[in-house]
Design a protein around this motif. Sequence first.
Motif, mmCIF file in Angstrom:
data_model
loop_
_atom_site.group_PDB
_atom_site.id
_atom_site.type_symbol
_atom_site.label_atom_id
_atom_site.label_comp_id
_atom_site.label_asym_id
_atom_site.label_seq_id
_atom_site.Cartn_x
_atom_site.Cartn_y
_atom_site.Cartn_z
ATOM 1 N N UNK A 1 -2.620 -0.960 10.846
ATOM 2 C CA UNK A 1 -3.194 -0.007 9.899
ATOM 3 C C UNK A 1 -4.235 -0.703 9.027
ATOM 4 N N UNK A 2 -5.184 0.092 8.494
ATOM 5 C CA UNK A 2 -6.127 -0.461 7.520
ATOM 6 C C UNK A 2 -5.432 -0.599 6.173
ATOM 7 N N UNK A 3 -4.555 0.348 5.875
ATOM 8 C CA UNK A 3 -3.716 0.364 4.672
ATOM 9 C C UNK A 3 -2.747 1.525 4.846
ATOM 10 N N UNK A 4 -1.759 1.607 3.978
ATOM 11 C CA UNK A 4 -0.819 2.723 4.053
ATOM 12 C C UNK A 4 0.261 2.502 5.093
ATOM 13 N N UNK A 5 0.890 3.608 5.506
ATOM 14 C CA UNK A 5 2.007 3.556 6.447
ATOM 15 C C UNK A 5 1.714 4.447 7.642
ATOM 16 N N UNK A 6 1.935 3.928 8.840
ATOM 17 C CA UNK A 6 1.847 4.711 10.062
ATOM 18 C C UNK A 6 3.256 5.080 10.483
ATOM 19 N N UNK A 7 3.477 6.373 10.718
ATOM 20 C CA UNK A 7 4.751 6.871 11.222
ATOM 21 C C UNK A 7 4.573 7.197 12.701
ATOM 22 N N UNK A 8 5.538 6.800 13.506
ATOM 23 C CA UNK A 8 5.495 6.913 14.957
ATOM 24 C C UNK A 8 6.723 7.710 15.377
ATOM 25 N N UNK A 9 6.536 8.890 15.951
ATOM 26 C CA UNK A 9 7.591 9.850 16.315
ATOM 27 C C UNK A 9 8.105 10.556 15.057
ATOM 28 N N UNK B 1 9.614 5.268 13.933
ATOM 29 C CA UNK B 1 9.295 3.886 13.581
ATOM 30 C C UNK B 1 8.140 3.928 12.590
ATOM 31 N N UNK B 2 8.037 2.906 11.765
ATOM 32 C CA UNK B 2 6.941 2.838 10.800
ATOM 33 C C UNK B 2 6.382 1.430 10.780
ATOM 34 N N UNK B 3 5.121 1.323 10.348
ATOM 35 C CA UNK B 3 4.534 0.008 10.129
ATOM 36 C C UNK B 3 3.519 0.082 9.008
ATOM 37 N N UNK B 4 3.406 -1.005 8.280
ATOM 38 C CA UNK B 4 2.358 -1.183 7.270
ATOM 39 C C UNK B 4 1.548 -2.430 7.602
ATOM 40 N N UNK B 5 1.746 -2.967 8.818
ATOM 41 C CA UNK B 5 1.093 -4.213 9.223
ATOM 42 C C UNK B 5 -0.401 -4.013 9.455
ATOM 43 N N UNK B 6 -1.197 -4.952 8.962
ATOM 44 C CA UNK B 6 -2.640 -4.920 9.203
ATOM 45 C C UNK B 6 -3.012 -5.769 10.422
ATOM 46 N N UNK C 1 -0.411 9.149 9.565
ATOM 47 C CA UNK C 1 -0.785 8.030 8.697
ATOM 48 C C UNK C 1 -0.929 8.558 7.271
ATOM 49 N N UNK C 2 -0.483 7.780 6.293
ATOM 50 C CA UNK C 2 -0.530 8.241 4.902
ATOM 51 C C UNK C 2 -1.922 8.095 4.307
ATOM 52 N N UNK C 3 -2.222 8.941 3.321
ATOM 53 C CA UNK C 3 -3.460 8.844 2.554
ATOM 54 C C UNK C 3 -4.709 9.042 3.386
ATOM 55 N N UNK C 4 -5.770 8.344 3.017
ATOM 56 C CA UNK C 4 -7.044 8.448 3.738
ATOM 57 C C UNK C 4 -7.254 7.209 4.597
ATOM 58 N N UNK C 5 -6.162 6.623 5.044
ATOM 59 C CA UNK C 5 -6.207 5.376 5.793
ATOM 60 C C UNK C 5 -6.396 5.626 7.285
ATOM 61 N N UNK C 6 -6.622 4.557 8.000
ATOM 62 C CA UNK C 6 -6.763 4.628 9.454
ATOM 63 C C UNK C 6 -5.734 3.704 10.104
#
Length: 168
Positions: free
Chosen positions: A143-151, A46-51, A81-86
């Motif tokens: 996320x603060x920015x970017x994309x979070x990948x889950x699994x 699953x992925x999210x880019x939601x802040x 998580x992509x880049x230097x994001x949190x």
Amino acid sequence: MASELHVDAIKHSGGTSAMTINSSGNINIPGSIVQVVNGRVSDDRATTTSTSFTQLGDTLSITPKFSTSKIFMIAVTNTEITGTNAAYMDFGRTTGGTTTQNISGASNGITTIYQKTWGTTTYTFLDSPSTTSAVVYFCSVKVSAGTLYFNDNSGNNLTNFTLMEVAQ
């Protein structure tokens, strides 16, 4: 001839209640684990880019036997998580048709994820749902920015969830 003893509570000689028995026959001993529910939250990436906090992955349900019980939750997640994001992790729940995405109430959730490559992290939280109706829990992230990948879809690094009812 069999004997029966009918009681509502067993008390210490000092008058404090050591255990109670409800009308359904459930025995409440404060501090004891009443039940445990465990399951894989999701088999899919699953992925999210939601802040804003949003559900990620599937759900796990528990029906507390006592309205005073607490639910101790453990999630072992695999994220990137992509880049230097949190990214920020919390738990969410649905009870009686009401969904709360961020049950800890912390502005950035209960923990911060900085996994730049796939990594496993364990999260815990103690909830007080105050109900004997079914409570559905899920992982809630933003996320603060970017994309979070889950699994990671390999089948080896999937999120697992454990719910334990703790009598009070």
